[in-house]
Enzyme design. Structure first.
Site, PDB file in Angstrom:
ATOM      1  N   GLU A 149     -14.683-108.170  34.151  1.00  0.00           N
ATOM      2  CA  GLU A 149     -15.580-108.117  35.312  1.00  0.00           C
ATOM      3  C   GLU A 149     -17.005-108.051  34.817  1.00  0.00           C
ATOM      4  O   GLU A 149     -17.275-107.467  33.770  1.00  0.00           O
ATOM      5  CB  GLU A 149     -15.353-106.816  36.104  1.00  0.00           C
ATOM      6  CG  GLU A 149     -14.271-106.815  37.096  1.00  0.00           C
ATOM      7  CD  GLU A 149     -14.039-105.390  37.624  1.00  0.00           C
ATOM      8  OE1 GLU A 149     -14.923-104.519  37.437  1.00  0.00           O
ATOM      9  OE2 GLU A 149     -12.981-105.160  38.197  1.00  0.00           O
ATOM     10  N   LYS A 180     -20.358-106.450  34.310  1.00  0.00           N
ATOM     11  CA  LYS A 180     -20.850-105.062  34.300  1.00  0.00           C
ATOM     12  C   LYS A 180     -22.282-105.081  34.817  1.00  0.00           C
ATOM     13  O   LYS A 180     -23.187-105.539  34.140  1.00  0.00           O
ATOM     14  CB  LYS A 180     -20.781-104.458  32.899  1.00  0.00           C
ATOM     15  CG  LYS A 180     -21.214-102.990  32.916  1.00  0.00           C
ATOM     16  CD  LYS A 180     -21.075-102.333  31.577  1.00  0.00           C
ATOM     17  CE  LYS A 180     -21.374-100.849  31.631  1.00  0.00           C
ATOM     18  NZ  LYS A 180     -22.238-100.362  32.699  1.00  0.00           N
ATOM     19  N   ARG A 201     -23.226 -96.555  40.160  1.00  0.00           N
ATOM     20  CA  ARG A 201     -21.856 -96.549  40.661  1.00  0.00           C
ATOM     21  C   ARG A 201     -21.761 -95.672  41.905  1.00  0.00           C
ATOM     22  O   ARG A 201     -22.345 -94.589  41.955  1.00  0.00           O
ATOM     23  CB  ARG A 201     -20.927 -96.013  39.573  1.00  0.00           C
ATOM     24  CG  ARG A 201     -19.461 -96.081  39.940  1.00  0.00           C
ATOM     25  CD  ARG A 201     -18.630 -95.771  38.727  1.00  0.00           C
ATOM     26  NE  ARG A 201     -17.220 -95.711  39.023  1.00  0.00           N
ATOM     27  CZ  ARG A 201     -16.289 -95.503  38.102  1.00  0.00           C
ATOM     28  NH1 ARG A 201     -16.643 -95.353  36.831  1.00  0.00           N
ATOM     29  NH2 ARG A 201     -15.014 -95.453  38.431  1.00  0.00           N
ATOM     30  N   ARG A 245     -22.414 -91.485  41.527  1.00  0.00           N
ATOM     31  CA  ARG A 245     -21.536 -91.200  40.384  1.00  0.00           C
ATOM     32  C   ARG A 245     -21.416 -89.697  40.170  1.00  0.00           C
ATOM     33  O   ARG A 245     -20.396 -89.202  39.712  1.00  0.00           O
ATOM     34  CB  ARG A 245     -22.119 -91.857  39.128  1.00  0.00           C
ATOM     35  CG  ARG A 245     -21.241 -91.769  37.892  1.00  0.00           C
ATOM     36  CD  ARG A 245     -21.995 -92.287  36.675  1.00  0.00           C
ATOM     37  NE  ARG A 245     -21.159 -92.302  35.506  1.00  0.00           N
ATOM     38  CZ  ARG A 245     -20.832 -91.240  34.792  1.00  0.00           C
ATOM     39  NH1 ARG A 245     -21.254 -90.044  35.163  1.00  0.00           N
ATOM     40  NH2 ARG A 245     -20.073 -91.339  33.705  1.00  0.00           N
ATOM     41  N   GLU A 278     -20.544-101.023  42.430  1.00  0.00           N
ATOM     42  CA  GLU A 278     -21.827-100.820  41.753  1.00  0.00           C
ATOM     43  C   GLU A 278     -22.937-101.288  42.682  1.00  0.00           C
ATOM     44  O   GLU A 278     -22.922-102.433  43.146  1.00  0.00           O
ATOM     45  CB  GLU A 278     -21.852-101.624  40.451  1.00  0.00           C
ATOM     46  CG  GLU A 278     -22.953-101.234  39.510  1.00  0.00           C
ATOM     47  CD  GLU A 278     -22.604-100.048  38.615  1.00  0.00           C
ATOM     48  OE1 GLU A 278     -23.479 -99.643  37.831  1.00  0.00           O
ATOM     49  OE2 GLU A 278     -21.478 -99.526  38.700  1.00  0.00           O
ATOM     50  N   LYS A 316     -16.051-101.188  27.991  1.00  0.00           N
ATOM     51  CA  LYS A 316     -17.323-101.888  28.219  1.00  0.00           C
ATOM     52  C   LYS A 316     -17.604-102.770  27.018  1.00  0.00           C
ATOM     53  O   LYS A 316     -17.375-102.357  25.883  1.00  0.00           O
ATOM     54  CB  LYS A 316     -18.487-100.904  28.345  1.00  0.00           C
ATOM     55  CG  LYS A 316     -18.320 -99.782  29.307  1.00  0.00           C
ATOM     56  CD  LYS A 316     -19.524 -98.847  29.201  1.00  0.00           C
ATOM     57  CE  LYS A 316     -19.127 -97.428  29.523  1.00  0.00           C
ATOM     58  NZ  LYS A 316     -20.217 -96.490  29.432  1.00  0.00           N
TER      59      LYS A 316
END
Length: 559
Positions: free
Chosen positions: A247, A249, A254, A269, A299, A420
């Site tokens: 996906e 980033k 978030r 977050r 996000e 990540k």
């Protein structure tokens, strides 16, 4: 239950650094707590009044608190302020003022924990014209009846400067010990509800069976699942078993969205309620999310005039804005990219495989101009993933996320099921635990800051270095203003600071170092940003720094 019992617990906790002793002290105290007090006492033990996701704030600063003490004791505000120079702690100075109290009501009654809690709730819920005077009177009434030790800890609770060393991990263990329940069930229930009051009550009244039945509740945010960093695409694919979902980033903030009919609540977050700051996203969610009840994650990205993403700090500016929100909507437009669904119409999906959750997300979301589904690619092919990675970077995004197709959602866990991939080493989010005064024209400002990484086992923040570069003069003015109330003690140019403020730093590399108890030191750290979206317990841990050190060595080809 009398408040002095809680104040004595605080005092005992403050006097020991041993985690096992602290845990036993808290557990023994919790055993005595009446069932109807368990919903709020865990927060008071942490030095808070409300869960982090509760919108209510006390809204009381040092000056208002001192005025309340002055009103209760008959001692001049200036005298209390001057006393802080000797004690180094406003709580201690307030205790001294109460000890010297010039007036005490004939109708004075011993403080109960419930009365203190209910008064603090009243303080938080008092808003509008004349609210500051009302808050002052409510607090003054407490101080009129308080013993010195009680006054000290009421003051620290109000200011959020408790200093007892009780963190989430210790409270979790204490609940387990107090009510003879499995620590992993306490952890799971807390990760699903972010509500220690609720968890403690279930642990006492229903035991292990009750904790095992705890599930997601709309209106109580779930601790987010986190990712580690991979060195490259190839390593990520290997870790995922040869096939993965990649996906984009996004460089944003978030968020977790809870929809309950027409009511939409959005949490950051850090699990703070940011709903009021982003009304256009709330309306867009109502249109985009088909189910009556749902919890989704995404996000939130700020979009520039050229259509490209802006740095995440722009989103934080939106979160902070309480007034002129429509003006900010024009200046900093936002876009929400959804990437997961955790709950739909009464059914929890966290134990469902990731790809099934992704399919469900695509079924329940009707994308619009403000709400989209994160762009993704499922592949076994390194070259194909590399091309997707390159395109993500060209579009101005941070990189890619790689997700294991069969991964369940693990609240609060930073494992290898999500990875990540970024072109540089991950920046670190660390807590300021100390500082040094500047020199010359900056002698009145804090000029460099001691950085601490979180140790979840002990609740401590262990030093990993000192940062003095990357700050503007304006930054130093703001940080000095922000940190001055958090100073615990001073010694020459060095000050020790209560761990509250999180900053993001970049660095040249991580080195092993016998100089620090953490075992690590940052080489050439540089300030990047204030992380207002993170609390101290959201900061990077010693374990995380160790993982990044290993990753760094792999990227160098040394491991």
């Amino acid at each position: 239950m009398r408040y002095i019992e809680l104040a004595q617990l605080y005092q005992k906790l403050e006097k020991t650094t041993m985690k096992l002793i602290k845990t036993r002290l808290v557990a023994d105290f919790l055993k005595k707590v009446p069932e109807d007090h368990l919903e709020f006492i865990p927060y008071l033990i942490l030095g808070d009044v409300f869960p982090e996701w509760d919108e209510r704030e006390l809204g009381v600063g040092e000056k208002l608190l001192i005025k309340a003490v002055s009103m209760a004791t008959g001692i001049d505000s200036k005298e209390i302020e001057n006393s802080v120079k000797d004690t180094g702690d406003l709580g201690e100075s307030i205790a001294l003022a109460v000890k010297r109290r010039k007036q005490k009501s004939f109708f004075s009654q011993p403080l109960t924990i419930k009365r203190v809690y209910q008064t603090l709730v009243k303080v938080a819920e008092t808003t509008g014209e004349g609210s500051q005077d009302k808050k002052m009177k409510y607090l003054a009434n407490l101080f009129m009846d308080a013993e010195p030790i009680e006054a000290k800890y009421i003051a620290r609770t109000v200011l959020g400067t408790m200093r007892t060393g009780v963190a989430e991990g210790l409270l979790r263990d204490a609940i387990s010990l107090a009510f003879n329940v499995k620590v992993e069930l306490v952890e799971r229930a807390y990760m699903l509800t972010s509500d220690f009051g609720f968890v403690a009550k279930i642990a006492k009244t229903e035991g292990n069976d009750g904790l095992a039945k705890v599930t997601i509740q709309i209106g109580k945010p779930i601790k987010p699942m986190l990712a580690q960093q991979a060195a490259n695409i190839k390593e990520a694919l290997l870790e995922m078993g040869g096939e993965a979902e990649f996906e984009i980033k996004y460089d944003g903030a978030r968020v977790q969205v809870h929809k309950d009919g027409e009511k939409v609540t959005i949490y950051s977050r850090r699990l703070e309620n940011v709903t009021r700051a982003i009304p256009e996203i709330v309306e867009a969610i109502k249109e985009a999310l088909k189910p009556a009840k749902a919890i989704v994650e995404g996000e939130l990205v700020a979009i520039g005039e050229d259509g490209r993403p802006l740095p995440f700090q722009y989103v934080l500016r939106r979160f902070r804005r309480k007034y002129n929100i429509e003006e900010m909507m024009e200046k900093i437009p936002l876009e929400l990219n959804l990437f997961d669904v955790l709950y739909v119409d009464g059914v929890s999906l966290i134990d469902t495989k990731f790809m099934e959750r992704r399919k469900k997300l695509e079924e329940i979301v009707e994308a619009n101009g403000k709400v989209k589904i994160a762009e993704n690619l499922i592949t076994k092919n390194v070259e194909e993933a590399e091309q997707f990675y390159k395109r993500a970077l060209e579009m101005g995004h941070e990189g890619l996320m790689a997700k294991r197709l069969d991964a369940i959602y693990e609240p609060g866990n930073r494992g290898k099921k999500w990875l990540k991939i970024k072109p540089t080493m991950e920046n670190l989010d660390l807590v300021i635990i100390g500082a040094e005064w500047g020199e010359g024209r900056r002698a009145h400002l804090l000029g460099s800051f001691i950085l601490g990484a979180y140790d979840p086992e002990t609740g401590e923040f262990l030093e990993v270095g000192k940062v003095g570069s990357g700050f503007t003069d304006d930054d130093l003015v703001e940080f000095t203003k922000m940190l001055r109330p958090l100073i615990i003690k001073e010694e020459g140019k060095r000050v020790w600071i209560q761990p509250k403020v999180v900053i993001e730093v970049t660095y040249q590399e991580i080195q092993k170092s016998p100089k620090y108890r953490s075992g690590f030191a940052l080489r050439f750290p540089r300030y990047v940003a204030l992380r207002e979206d993170k609390g101290p317990e959201d900061a990077d841990t010693i374990e995380r720094i160790a993982q990044l050190y290993e990753l760094q060595e792999r990227m160098k080809g040394k491991v």
